[in-house]
Design an enzyme around this catalytic site. Structure first.
Site, PDB file in Angstrom:
ATOM      1  N   ILE A  96       1.198  -0.456  -0.178  1.00  0.00           N
ATOM      2  CA  ILE A  96      -0.275  -0.234  -0.438  1.00  0.00           C
ATOM      3  C   ILE A  96       1.017   1.501  -0.042  1.00  0.00           C
ATOM      4  O   ILE A  96       1.401   1.517   1.222  1.00  0.00           O
ATOM      5  CB  ILE A  96      -0.692  -0.412   0.838  1.00  0.00           C
ATOM      6  N   TYR A  97       0.952   1.679  -1.685  1.00  0.00           N
ATOM      7  CA  TYR A  97       1.942   3.030  -1.717  1.00  0.00           C
ATOM      8  C   TYR A  97       0.875   4.103  -2.050  1.00  0.00           C
ATOM      9  O   TYR A  97       0.159   3.886  -2.690  1.00  0.00           O
ATOM     10  CB  TYR A  97       2.875   2.665  -2.029  1.00  0.00           C
ATOM     11  N   ILE A  98       1.750   5.556  -1.316  1.00  0.00           N
ATOM     12  CA  ILE A  98       0.727   6.554  -1.812  1.00  0.00           C
ATOM     13  C   ILE A  98       1.510   7.384  -1.576  1.00  0.00           C
ATOM     14  O   ILE A  98       3.155   7.667  -1.155  1.00  0.00           O
ATOM     15  CB  ILE A  98      -0.245   7.200  -0.346  1.00  0.00           C
ATOM     16  N   ASN A 135       9.079   2.043  10.426  1.00  0.00           N
ATOM     17  CA  ASN A 135       8.183   2.870   9.610  1.00  0.00           C
ATOM     18  C   ASN A 135       6.828   3.406  10.197  1.00  0.00           C
ATOM     19  O   ASN A 135       6.580   2.891  10.821  1.00  0.00           O
ATOM     20  CB  ASN A 135       7.948   1.604   8.606  1.00  0.00           C
ATOM     21  N   TYR A 142      -1.800   1.857  10.795  1.00  0.00           N
ATOM     22  CA  TYR A 142      -2.273   0.418  11.053  1.00  0.00           C
ATOM     23  C   TYR A 142      -2.715   0.789  12.707  1.00  0.00           C
ATOM     24  O   TYR A 142      -4.309  -0.054  12.742  1.00  0.00           O
ATOM     25  CB  TYR A 142      -1.370  -0.294  11.035  1.00  0.00           C
ATOM     26  N   LYS A 144      -4.308   2.713  14.414  1.00  0.00           N
ATOM     27  CA  LYS A 144      -5.599   3.157  14.058  1.00  0.00           C
ATOM     28  C   LYS A 144      -6.537   3.405  13.389  1.00  0.00           C
ATOM     29  O   LYS A 144      -7.561   3.162  13.991  1.00  0.00           O
ATOM     30  CB  LYS A 144      -5.185   4.689  13.510  1.00  0.00           C
TER      31      LYS A 144
END
Length: 178
Positions: A96-98, A135, A142, A144
């Site tokens: 999952i990368y933004i 990280n 995650y 949260k």
């Protein structure tokens, strides 16, 4: 803000490679040597490797767009495609990368919602992922979102052994409400 998610096809291969390298480098370059980063990128994101992953019937890639611009991507795995001891009742969020200019705009939430929706569609009871122990921003995100640490495994960045924390979110309560 117009945001939409669409499933990737083999026609998206070069775009997927480009965004994979860009976002991985942006996320991890500062904490790793150039040699280890390059070694990893040259192994993980070749066109051949990505083609193989995209042709895996139990893996799913999605692009997320904001205002018509590609903002990030998501890779999900079920059953035998999972990277860690396949869990019959689980769905793995492998990537999952933004992109950096789209971070902190709620897109990670949207991608996780997509992952949860697919998990429910596939009748999975939990969703899980590995996150690098260093990280801290991702770990906090995650947590949260309801993920809890359930283990760890080694991840190699070139020659450097690193630790990924395995985090799991149960979907059992959500399944019974549907």
């Amino acid at each position: 803000m117009k945001v939409f998610i669409r499933e990737c096809t083999i026609d998206d291969l070069e775009t997927l490679q480009k965004i994979s390298i860009e976002t991985f480098t942006d996320t991890f370059a500062a904490q790793n040597t150039q040699e280890n980063l390059t070694a990893y990128l040259e192994k993980a994101y070749t066109l051949e490797k990505l083609t193989e992953e995209m042709q895996q019937l139990e893996s799913f890639f999605f692009f997320i767009y904001m205002e018509e611009e590609l903002a990030g991507y998501l890779k999900l795995n079920i059953n035998a495609a999972q990277t860690e001891h396949p869990i019959e009742e689980g769905l793995e969020v492998e990537r999952i990368y933004i992109r950096s200019n789209f971070k902190r705009k709620g897109l990670g939430n949207r991608l996780l919602e997509k992952a949860i929706a697919l998990a429910k569609e596939k009748k999975k009871k939990n969703i899980w992922l590995g996150v690098w122990e260093e990280n801290l921003a991702a770990r906090k995100f995650y947590q949260k979102m309801g993920f809890v640490q359930s283990g760890q495994h080694s991840f190699f960045m070139g020659e450097d052994e690193q630790i990924d924390l395995i985090m799991v979110k149960s979907l059992a309560e959500a399944q019974t409400e549907v």
